[in-house]
Design a protein around this motif. Structure first.
Motif, PDB file in Angstrom:
ATOM      1  N   VAL A   1       0.835  -1.203   0.000  1.00  0.00           N
ATOM      2  CA  VAL A   1       0.000   0.000   0.000  1.00  0.00           C
ATOM      3  C   VAL A   1       0.874   1.259   0.000  1.00  0.00           C
ATOM      4  CG1 VAL A   1      -1.799   1.256   1.244  1.00  0.00           C
ATOM      5  CG2 VAL A   1      -1.848  -1.234   1.193  1.00  0.00           C
ATOM      6  N   LEU A   2       1.931   1.254   0.802  1.00  0.00           N
ATOM      7  CA  LEU A   2       2.808   2.420   0.840  1.00  0.00           C
ATOM      8  C   LEU A   2       3.485   2.657  -0.514  1.00  0.00           C
ATOM      9  CD1 LEU A   2       4.444   2.040   4.366  1.00  0.00           C
ATOM     10  CD2 LEU A   2       2.737   3.729   3.653  1.00  0.00           C
ATOM     11  N   ASP A   3       3.909   1.584  -1.177  1.00  0.00           N
ATOM     12  CA  ASP A   3       4.506   1.758  -2.504  1.00  0.00           C
ATOM     13  C   ASP A   3       3.493   2.287  -3.509  1.00  0.00           C
ATOM     14  OD1 ASP A   3       7.198   1.244  -2.193  1.00  0.00           O
ATOM     15  OD2 ASP A   3       7.020  -0.894  -2.564  1.00  0.00           O
ATOM     16  N   PHE A   4       2.263   1.834  -3.426  1.00  0.00           N
ATOM     17  CA  PHE A   4       1.232   2.390  -4.303  1.00  0.00           C
ATOM     18  C   PHE A   4       1.101   3.900  -4.078  1.00  0.00           C
ATOM     19  CE2 PHE A   4      -1.383  -1.782  -4.892  1.00  0.00           C
ATOM     20  CZ  PHE A   4      -0.482  -2.208  -5.833  1.00  0.00           C
ATOM     21  N   PHE A   5       1.142   4.313  -2.820  1.00  0.00           N
ATOM     22  CA  PHE A   5       1.055   5.743  -2.534  1.00  0.00           C
ATOM     23  C   PHE A   5       2.292   6.483  -3.031  1.00  0.00           C
ATOM     24  CE2 PHE A   5      -2.460   4.784   0.341  1.00  0.00           C
ATOM     25  CZ  PHE A   5      -3.299   5.857   0.052  1.00  0.00           C
TER      26      PHE A   5
ATOM     27  N   PHE B   1       7.275  12.455 -10.173  1.00  0.00           N
ATOM     28  CA  PHE B   1       6.243  11.479 -10.519  1.00  0.00           C
ATOM     29  C   PHE B   1       6.637  10.684 -11.755  1.00  0.00           C
ATOM     30  CE2 PHE B   1       2.643  10.678 -13.392  1.00  0.00           C
ATOM     31  CZ  PHE B   1       2.007   9.671 -12.672  1.00  0.00           C
ATOM     32  N   PHE B   2       7.055  11.362 -12.812  1.00  0.00           N
ATOM     33  CA  PHE B   2       7.389  10.657 -14.047  1.00  0.00           C
ATOM     34  C   PHE B   2       8.636   9.799 -13.895  1.00  0.00           C
ATOM     35  CE2 PHE B   2       4.617  13.948 -15.979  1.00  0.00           C
ATOM     36  CZ  PHE B   2       3.778  13.101 -16.694  1.00  0.00           C
ATOM     37  N   LEU B   3       9.617  10.263 -13.136  1.00  0.00           N
ATOM     38  CA  LEU B   3      10.826   9.468 -12.927  1.00  0.00           C
ATOM     39  C   LEU B   3      10.516   8.196 -12.140  1.00  0.00           C
ATOM     40  CD1 LEU B   3      13.494  12.212 -12.105  1.00  0.00           C
ATOM     41  CD2 LEU B   3      13.290  10.855 -14.201  1.00  0.00           C
ATOM     42  N   ILE B   4       9.766   8.338 -11.047  1.00  0.00           N
ATOM     43  CA  ILE B   4       9.433   7.173 -10.221  1.00  0.00           C
ATOM     44  C   ILE B   4       8.559   6.204 -10.999  1.00  0.00           C
ATOM     45  CG2 ILE B   4       8.218   6.424  -8.132  1.00  0.00           C
ATOM     46  CD1 ILE B   4       9.077   9.118  -6.866  1.00  0.00           C
ATOM     47  N   PHE B   5       7.620   6.738 -11.785  1.00  0.00           N
ATOM     48  CA  PHE B   5       6.737   5.859 -12.548  1.00  0.00           C
ATOM     49  C   PHE B   5       7.509   5.137 -13.646  1.00  0.00           C
ATOM     50  CE2 PHE B   5       3.022   4.641 -15.076  1.00  0.00           C
ATOM     51  CZ  PHE B   5       2.180   4.216 -14.070  1.00  0.00           C
ATOM     52  N   ALA B   6       8.504   5.808 -14.237  1.00  0.00           N
ATOM     53  CA  ALA B   6       9.337   5.154 -15.252  1.00  0.00           C
ATOM     54  C   ALA B   6      10.113   3.988 -14.637  1.00  0.00           C
ATOM     55  CB  ALA B   6      10.297   6.163 -15.874  1.00  0.00           C
ATOM     56  N   ILE B   7      10.625   4.162 -13.421  1.00  0.00           N
ATOM     57  CA  ILE B   7      11.318   3.068 -12.729  1.00  0.00           C
ATOM     58  C   ILE B   7      10.349   1.929 -12.459  1.00  0.00           C
ATOM     59  CG2 ILE B   7      12.548   2.419 -10.614  1.00  0.00           C
ATOM     60  CD1 ILE B   7      13.535   5.342 -10.483  1.00  0.00           C
ATOM     61  N   TYR B   8       9.142   2.282 -12.039  1.00  0.00           N
ATOM     62  CA  TYR B   8       8.126   1.254 -11.752  1.00  0.00           C
ATOM     63  C   TYR B   8       7.800   0.429 -12.991  1.00  0.00           C
ATOM     64  CZ  TYR B   8       3.402  -0.601 -11.574  1.00  0.00           C
ATOM     65  OH  TYR B   8       2.293  -1.417 -11.705  1.00  0.00           O
TER      66      TYR B   8
ATOM     67  N   TYR C   1       9.322   2.432  -3.894  1.00  0.00           N
ATOM     68  CA  TYR C   1       8.625   3.560  -4.514  1.00  0.00           C
ATOM     69  C   TYR C   1       8.126   4.553  -3.463  1.00  0.00           C
ATOM     70  CZ  TYR C   1       9.156   0.443  -8.389  1.00  0.00           C
ATOM     71  OH  TYR C   1       9.728  -0.377  -9.335  1.00  0.00           O
ATOM     72  N   PHE C   2       7.716   4.051  -2.321  1.00  0.00           N
ATOM     73  CA  PHE C   2       7.355   4.944  -1.219  1.00  0.00           C
ATOM     74  C   PHE C   2       8.582   5.741  -0.783  1.00  0.00           C
ATOM     75  CE2 PHE C   2       7.093   5.729   3.378  1.00  0.00           C
ATOM     76  CZ  PHE C   2       5.954   6.514   3.427  1.00  0.00           C
ATOM     77  N   GLY C   3       9.718   5.049  -0.640  1.00  0.00           N
ATOM     78  CA  GLY C   3      10.934   5.718  -0.207  1.00  0.00           C
ATOM     79  C   GLY C   3      11.423   6.751  -1.189  1.00  0.00           C
ATOM     80  N   LEU C   4      11.379   6.433  -2.486  1.00  0.00           N
ATOM     81  CA  LEU C   4      11.796   7.388  -3.510  1.00  0.00           C
ATOM     82  C   LEU C   4      10.926   8.638  -3.481  1.00  0.00           C
ATOM     83  CD1 LEU C   4      12.526   5.053  -6.572  1.00  0.00           C
ATOM     84  CD2 LEU C   4      14.208   6.320  -5.209  1.00  0.00           C
ATOM     85  N   CYS C   5       9.626   8.436  -3.332  1.00  0.00           N
ATOM     86  CA  CYS C   5       8.705   9.564  -3.309  1.00  0.00           C
ATOM     87  C   CYS C   5       8.957  10.452  -2.097  1.00  0.00           C
ATOM     88  CB  CYS C   5       7.260   9.053  -3.303  1.00  0.00           C
ATOM     89  SG  CYS C   5       6.017  10.350  -3.078  1.00  0.00           S
TER      90      CYS C   5
END
Length: 282
Positions: A140-144, A201-208, A220-224
């Motif tokens: 859930v945290l990574d989704f956020f 947002f775009f950088l983290i989503f590209a990694i995802y 992803y939570f940590g990166l954000c």
């Protein structure tokens, strides 16, 4: 300073006026940010094959907890002397009104929301949701972490439309003159943050998209959280202090409140190293 050299800024606070009220840009930006986060979160649940009934209660927990946390955060961290000075002012914490004198009041909307309080409220709401839904906390945290930056960008655009959280006086060519405040050219700190959060947002989503199996590890939570609040820490140097007591502090309140969130974000990234979320969903 020649005002013609800079960007004049004095938008109407209302997108649409209806009588003495209407649709405010600030409220619209909040709504768009939450709607964007909601739709992306819904897509993530579906993509990772979590049942719809797991997703449905999430928004209520999150919406209520963010609003309460952001409101209480502002009142406790930035204006405690005002809001806790009388019963009337305590009422202003929860109602969208401002007392003028005695029991005379006017409607002002819900003004004063702190992002750090919103994050704290979010974590409490997520904890309550997880305890009832049985979802894995780090999933859930990574989704956020994948959704929150774009929501934050819209909220900062709302601050820009409200001419609030203004920057320090500057002579950079992209300075804004916030005519609702004064006639000095200032850093558009809200715009800096909105643009930065969009890039994050775009950088983290590209990694995802390259590593979806890392959902549930905390990456992803940590990166954000770490990227947002590291940026927030340094961008504070371009902003005016929000309340007088910050003038005597080595760091302003926004910077002090960012430090534990930066630490939590970096810890989340560190713990994700070498981990992959197993197939088990809950």
């Amino acid at each position: 300073m020649n005002p013609l050299l800079y960007i004049p800024w004095q938008p109407d606070e209302y997108l649409l006026r209806i009588g003495s009220g209407g649709v405010r840009w600030y409220g619209l930006c909040w709504a768009m940010g939450l709607a964007g986060g909601y739709l992306l979160m819904q897509w993530l649940y579906k993509r990772h094959k979590y049942p719809r009934e797991k997703f449905e209660p999430l928004f209520l927990y999150v919406f209520v907890s963010i609003i309460i946390g952001a409101r209480l955060g502002h009142c406790l961290f930035y204006e405690p002397d005002y809001y806790f000075s009388s019963f009337q002012h305590i009422i202003e914490i929860v109602l969208p009104i401002r007392y003028i004198s005695g029991w005379e009041w006017k409607y002002v909307g819900l003004q004063g929301l702190a992002s750090h309080g919103g994050v704290a409220g979010l974590l409490i709401g997520v904890w309550m949701y997880i305890s009832r839904s049985g979802m894995k906390p780090w999933v859930v945290l990574d989704f956020f972490g994948l959704c929150s930056c774009i929501t934050g960008a819209f909220i900062r655009l709302g601050n820009l439309m409200n001419s609030e959280i203004i920057g320090k006086v500057t002579d950079v060519p992209w300075a804004f003159i916030f005519y609702d405040v004064d006639t000095y050219p200032r850093h558009p700190g809200q715009l800096y943050e909105a643009l930065a959060y969009t890039v994050f947002f775009f950088l983290i989503f590209a990694i995802y998209l390259k590593r979806p199996e890392k959902v549930g590890t905390g990456l992803y939570f940590g990166l954000c959280v770490s990227s947002v609040f590291i940026f927030r820490f340094f961008i504070e140097y371009t902003k005016e202090i929000q309340v007088a007591f910050e003038a005597g502090l080595p760091f302003d309140m926004g910077q002090l409140l960012s430090l534990p969130l930066i630490a939590f974000g970096l810890y989340s990234v560190f713990r994700s190293r070498g981990k992959i979320e197993p197939e088990s969903k809950i």
